[in-house]
Every structure is written in C-alpha cells, then in structure tokens.
Scaffold this active site. Structure first.
Site, PDB file in Angstrom:
ATOM      1  N   SER A 101       2.998  35.227-105.643  1.00  0.00           N
ATOM      2  CA  SER A 101       3.661  34.999-104.360  1.00  0.00           C
ATOM      3  C   SER A 101       4.386  36.239-103.848  1.00  0.00           C
ATOM      4  O   SER A 101       4.278  36.595-102.670  1.00  0.00           O
ATOM      5  CB  SER A 101       4.646  33.832-104.495  1.00  0.00           C
ATOM      6  OG  SER A 101       3.967  32.638-104.819  1.00  0.00           O
TER       7      SER A 101
ATOM      8  N   CYS B 170       2.663  30.206-109.277  1.00  0.00           N
ATOM      9  CA  CYS B 170       2.968  29.062-108.430  1.00  0.00           C
ATOM     10  C   CYS B 170       1.706  28.352-107.974  1.00  0.00           C
ATOM     11  O   CYS B 170       1.586  27.133-108.086  1.00  0.00           O
ATOM     12  CB  CYS B 170       3.791  29.497-107.222  1.00  0.00           C
ATOM     13  SG  CYS B 170       4.215  28.129-106.124  1.00  0.00           S
TER      14      CYS B 170
ATOM     15  N   CYS C 154       3.938  25.554-109.622  1.00  0.00           N
ATOM     16  CA  CYS C 154       4.551  24.530-108.784  1.00  0.00           C
ATOM     17  C   CYS C 154       3.562  23.758-107.924  1.00  0.00           C
ATOM     18  O   CYS C 154       3.753  22.555-107.703  1.00  0.00           O
ATOM     19  CB  CYS C 154       5.648  25.156-107.915  1.00  0.00           C
ATOM     20  SG  CYS C 154       5.265  26.764-107.238  1.00  0.00           S
TER      21      CYS C 154
ATOM     22  N   LYS D  63       1.418  21.382-110.252  1.00  0.00           N
ATOM     23  CA  LYS D  63       2.384  20.456-110.846  1.00  0.00           C
ATOM     24  C   LYS D  63       2.841  19.430-109.824  1.00  0.00           C
ATOM     25  O   LYS D  63       2.943  18.229-110.127  1.00  0.00           O
ATOM     26  CB  LYS D  63       3.577  21.230-111.378  1.00  0.00           C
ATOM     27  CG  LYS D  63       4.701  20.357-111.928  1.00  0.00           C
ATOM     28  CD  LYS D  63       6.015  21.118-111.936  1.00  0.00           C
ATOM     29  CE  LYS D  63       6.459  21.443-110.526  1.00  0.00           C
ATOM     30  NZ  LYS D  63       7.639  22.341-110.489  1.00  0.00           N
TER      31      LYS D  63
ATOM     32  N   ALA E 280      -4.283  46.482-114.378  1.00  0.00           N
ATOM     33  CA  ALA E 280      -3.796  47.824-114.065  1.00  0.00           C
ATOM     34  C   ALA E 280      -2.540  48.094-114.873  1.00  0.00           C
ATOM     35  O   ALA E 280      -1.714  47.196-115.065  1.00  0.00           O
ATOM     36  CB  ALA E 280      -3.509  47.964-112.570  1.00  0.00           C
TER      37      ALA E 280
ATOM     38  N   GLY F 190      14.418  21.588-122.579  1.00  0.00           N
ATOM     39  CA  GLY F 190      15.296  20.714-121.816  1.00  0.00           C
ATOM     40  C   GLY F 190      15.429  21.112-120.367  1.00  0.00           C
ATOM     41  O   GLY F 190      16.229  20.536-119.637  1.00  0.00           O
TER      42      GLY F 190
ATOM     43  N   TYR G 221      13.712  22.394-116.393  1.00  0.00           N
ATOM     44  CA  TYR G 221      13.033  21.645-115.340  1.00  0.00           C
ATOM     45  C   TYR G 221      11.563  21.405-115.666  1.00  0.00           C
ATOM     46  O   TYR G 221      11.025  20.324-115.364  1.00  0.00           O
ATOM     47  CB  TYR G 221      13.200  22.349-113.988  1.00  0.00           C
ATOM     48  CG  TYR G 221      12.403  23.621-113.812  1.00  0.00           C
ATOM     49  CD1 TYR G 221      11.166  23.605-113.203  1.00  0.00           C
ATOM     50  CD2 TYR G 221      12.912  24.858-114.240  1.00  0.00           C
ATOM     51  CE1 TYR G 221      10.431  24.768-113.023  1.00  0.00           C
ATOM     52  CE2 TYR G 221      12.191  26.018-114.074  1.00  0.00           C
ATOM     53  CZ  TYR G 221      10.945  25.974-113.473  1.00  0.00           C
ATOM     54  OH  TYR G 221      10.224  27.124-113.309  1.00  0.00           O
TER      55      TYR G 221
ATOM     56  N   GLU H 299      10.059  17.673-115.822  1.00  0.00           N
ATOM     57  CA  GLU H 299       9.031  17.330-114.840  1.00  0.00           C
ATOM     58  C   GLU H 299       7.776  16.784-115.516  1.00  0.00           C
ATOM     59  O   GLU H 299       7.245  15.737-115.124  1.00  0.00           O
ATOM     60  CB  GLU H 299       8.701  18.554-113.980  1.00  0.00           C
ATOM     61  CG  GLU H 299       9.811  18.894-112.997  1.00  0.00           C
ATOM     62  CD  GLU H 299       9.608  20.206-112.284  1.00  0.00           C
ATOM     63  OE1 GLU H 299      10.270  20.422-111.251  1.00  0.00           O
ATOM     64  OE2 GLU H 299       8.802  21.045-112.756  1.00  0.00           O
TER      65      GLU H 299
ATOM     66  N   HIS I 241      20.335   5.875 -89.363  1.00  0.00           N
ATOM     67  CA  HIS I 241      20.282   4.608 -90.108  1.00  0.00           C
ATOM     68  C   HIS I 241      19.015   3.829 -89.770  1.00  0.00           C
ATOM     69  O   HIS I 241      18.593   3.825 -88.613  1.00  0.00           O
ATOM     70  CB  HIS I 241      21.519   3.778 -89.764  1.00  0.00           C
ATOM     71  CG  HIS I 241      21.593   2.478 -90.484  1.00  0.00           C
ATOM     72  ND1 HIS I 241      21.940   2.393 -91.812  1.00  0.00           N
ATOM     73  CD2 HIS I 241      21.338   1.208 -90.069  1.00  0.00           C
ATOM     74  CE1 HIS I 241      21.919   1.124 -92.189  1.00  0.00           C
ATOM     75  NE2 HIS I 241      21.550   0.388 -91.138  1.00  0.00           N
TER      76      HIS I 241
ATOM     77  N   GLU J  93      21.510   9.409 -94.756  1.00  0.00           N
ATOM     78  CA  GLU J  93      22.760   9.136 -94.043  1.00  0.00           C
ATOM     79  C   GLU J  93      23.958   9.116 -94.969  1.00  0.00           C
ATOM     80  O   GLU J  93      25.107   9.287 -94.529  1.00  0.00           O
ATOM     81  CB  GLU J  93      22.669   7.810 -93.279  1.00  0.00           C
ATOM     82  CG  GLU J  93      22.647   6.570 -94.166  1.00  0.00           C
ATOM     83  CD  GLU J  93      22.601   5.282 -93.360  1.00  0.00           C
ATOM     84  OE1 GLU J  93      23.415   5.146 -92.412  1.00  0.00           O
ATOM     85  OE2 GLU J  93      21.761   4.417 -93.666  1.00  0.00           O
TER      86      GLU J  93
END
Length: 448
Positions: A15, A43, A48, A51, A115, A176, A178, A182, A437, A442
């Site tokens: 990225s 990614c 990500c 996943k 490279a 433990g 993310y 996940e 609402h 909200e």
C-alpha cells in the site's frame, strides 16, 4: 534528465510503496518499483482485505440464525469453506490486477523480482542487474513473528491461513492481539473449536480495558476458550496429521491446526540496508525522521517496515507525504495523533484517541461517559450480547479525547466520530447534535 536510471526506486509494492510510486510519477518522476511476491502487499494479498471478506462470511452464521426471529423460513444451512476460500482468493487476484493497472497507467516500471540495496543510490535485482536511482524508498512492510520452539514449523501464520485446504475442526491460535482475536471469531463462527493461547494475561493490549474485557466476556459466551500465561513448549505432528500441543502449566491439547498470531516484525533483514549504513532499531525497524528519511540521506522508508503505526492507511499517508515532499514541491508531514483503529472481531471494536488509563495519566482530571445497551436487532433476535460505547473527556476543556466502542458496525460508526475527535470538538458539541433515531450511533450524542 539526471544521470540515474530512475529518480525513485521503490522496493516493495504494498500500500505505501504503490501510493508513493504513483504520486511520484504523477509529479513527473521516473519511477520503478520492485516486488518479489505480488503487487498489493500484505493488506490486499494476505491481510486486511481477504480477512475482512472472511469476517463478512462468518457473520452469516449468526445472521441466518437470527433471520428466523424476523420471520424468514430459513432451512438448515451448511457452510462450505472451499467456496468462500476460492471466492476470496479470486477477489485478491482481481485487486492485484487493478493495483498493477494503476501503476501501468502512471507509467511506473514494475519489476516483479527481488531487489536489494547495494549502495546509497544503487540496487541489484535477482538476476544481477544493477540500477541507480536518485532516491531509494523501502516499503517492504512487516512479516509474521513466529517464536522458536520445538515443532514451530508445524504452525501456520496469517500468510498461509487463507489457503487452508480444509476447515480445521479444532484450531489453537497463539497471541492476544487483533489478528488472533479476529481469526478466533472467524473460525468460531465457521464451526471450529477455537482456543486462544496467550503467553501474557491480557488480550488487545493498548485498547481500553473495559472494551477488551467486554470482548473477552462475549467471546467466551460464544464458546471460544482462552488460556493465559501459557507459552508454547512444543508442537508434535501425529500420524493422522493432527497436532499435539504442549503449553506451560496446561495439559497437552489436540488440534487440527495451530495459527501463530504473535505480532509482526519489520521486513528489513537481508536486503542490504545495514551494509550501506541504514540504521535499524532493535526490532529491525528502519529509523526515519518526520520526512521518512533514514540515516542514509538518499534512502527513505514508509509503512510497517518503520514500525511506527502498523496500519495500511498510515502507510498510504506516509507514501503520499514522501512523494509530495520530494517530488511535488509540497512538504508534508504525517500527523500521527488520533489515528482511528478497528478490530474486526465478533463483535467488532472501533477506537480513536486516548484510553481511560492514558487520559488519567496524561490529563489527570477527566470525565468518562458510557452507554451499555443491547442493539435493537439483538433484542428481537433474542441475543443477550450488549454493545458498549465509551467517551473520554478532558474535564478542564470539555474536549473529547477518546472514543471506544464495541458492538455491531462499531468501526463504521467510529470513522465519522473520529473526525470529531481529530477536530478537537467538545462534549457540548456532541450534546448539541440531534440524535439520528433509531440507530446505534445515536448513543454517541446521548451519553450522560
């Protein structure tokens, strides 16, 4: 025209590298990027994006069940792992093609090879070809860290997990953070028996304590097992292909797969950096200044290889800032304050700004507002799962300095709310905003 082959040579087409290449080329620079694996980086190829597609797939387990309470006559459904796996991998292929097309459209030379750096302004390709560049940018990202212990070669990492031939009936996930939480949620929803093994005593270190405790509570209710303070001793492969896992202080466990999600380390070794004088820290991260410049003036780095904040949008911002600064005549420095983050667990977490503990340590006097509620959908579905929203306010200024959320669509809601935190808005500004609402969002303007 300079005496160099290129104005910019980028190593790594993830990225950060792709963004830097594209922007530099748009400013008129002659750019080449070398990528030894696949264009798109962690990614897009093995992080990500695939996943999140698995997360979407996993959500259907609960959605199909809940649909019956909403009047839908849903038959018994069976999950087919190869169908989802192959569809996800096909989407990865499509995205890789788009990334390559973007570089081609900007006339960036893409070299699909390894490279290495052999001089302050020189690189060597795998076939021995040497090229020169006015500036070299390292954007090689990170790599899964696998602790060394007997049998660790039998463990998977997040690189391989997307390619599993069959869905494991029993999976042990080490870590433990993310990634561990996940994939625990994903495999649990697919029907696997999931055990998270952590060498420490805390999940999601760095997130607000109340939020991570709520995830732990909900995960255990969903059937995920946790073992804390249990470092790996060994993994043994049995004749039938299953694994015997031995942990400190625990009885041996049987599993069909072990996924190590114990963090990621900068992918900086073996590409010639130290040999040309680029300074690395103890974890292998390239030391850079606010302009992404290393100890060698012509060599720069962006993204996870610098180990500043390991998030894709941060790498993209760094790549953009680098190219705007050195090729666009627009000096730019990335602001790392109030970077939002998410954990796509079940349910997901969104966070921005200081946790309660951080705010107390830094500010002293704070106010904390919380809303602990069941989403309307969960009420009708008969689910007791509760969402938790938390706002941290500087008592002296009324400024909102942190937002932390766990519940359905928390990351989607948090992105817009993060703008308010970044802008320095106050609790009074939130209170003055009319609620939308009925919605979960909200709750952010109704906190008392």
């Amino acid at each position: 025209m300079s005496d160099f082959d290129y104005d910019l040579f980028v190593i790594g087409a993830g990225s950060g590298g792709v963004r830097a290449s594209r922007i530099a080329a748009s400013h008129g620079a002659r750019v080449a990027v070398a990528e030894e694996y696949r264009v798109g980086g962690t990614c897009v190829i093995r992080g990500c994006v695939p996943k999140k597609l698995l997360v979407y797939g996993a959500h259907f387990a609960e959605d199909i069940h809940d649909a019956r309470k909403f009047g839908w006559d849903v038959p018994e459904c069976k999950f087919n792992w190869p169908v989802l796996r192959d569809n996800v991998l096909a989407e990865v292929d499509r995205l890789e093609g788009l990334y390559g097309q973007t570089l081609d459209n900007h006339k960036v030379t893409v070299l699909r090879t390894r490279a290495t750096v052999v001089g302050p302004q020189k690189v060597r390709l795998a076939d021995g070809t040497e090229l020169t560049a006015g500036r070299i940018l390292i954007a090689t990202g990170g790599w899964p860290h696998v602790p060394e212990f007997p049998g660790s070669e039998h463990a998977l990492t997040s690189n391989e997990v997307f390619h599993l031939e069959t869905l494991p009936k029993r999976i042990i996930i080490a870590g433990g953070g993310y990634i561990a939480n996940e994939f625990a949620g994903i495999f649990n929803e697919f029907g696997s028996k999931v055990t998270i093994v952590n060498r420490g005593d805390t999940i999601l270190r760095g997130y607000d304590e109340q939020i991570r405790d709520r995830l732990l509570q909900i995960s255990m209710t969903k059937g995920i097992d946790f073992k804390f303070n249990a470092p790996f001793q060994s993994i043994e492969k049995n004749d039938d292909g299953s694994l015997t896992v031995k942990l400190e202080g625990c009885e041996p466990m049987q599993a069909d797969a072990v996924l190590v999600a114990a963090g990621r380390v900068p992918n900086s070794r073996g590409i010639g950096l130290e040999e040309v004088g680029v300074e690395l820290d103890k974890d292998g991260a390239i030391k850079v200044d606010e302009r992404n410049q290393s100890s060698v003036p012509s060599i720069f780095a962006v993204g996870d290889v610098t180990n500043r904040i390991q998030l894709t949008p941060v790498a993209i911002r760094e790549g953009q800032a680098f190219s705007d600064t050195f090729f666009g005549g627009k000096p730019t420095v990335v602001d790392y304050a109030n970077v939002p983050s998410a954990v796509f667990s079940h349910p997901p977490i969104g966070a921005v700004g200081m946790t309660e503990a951080e705010a107390r340590n830094k500010l002293g006097s704070i106010r904390v507002y919380t809303s602990d509620f069941r989403a309307m959908k969960n009420v009708l579905a008969g689910r007791n799962e509760r969402a938790l929203y938390k706002m941290i306010v500087n008592a002296a200024t009324d400024q909102v300095v942190g937002l932390h959320m766990i519940g359905p669509d928390a990351p989607e809601i948090l992105q817009a709310a993060a703008i308010a935190v970044k802008a320095g808005l106050t609790k009074a500004d939130f209170d003055a905003t009319v609620a939308l609402h009925p919605s979960m969002a909200e709750e952010l303007v109704l906190l008392k």
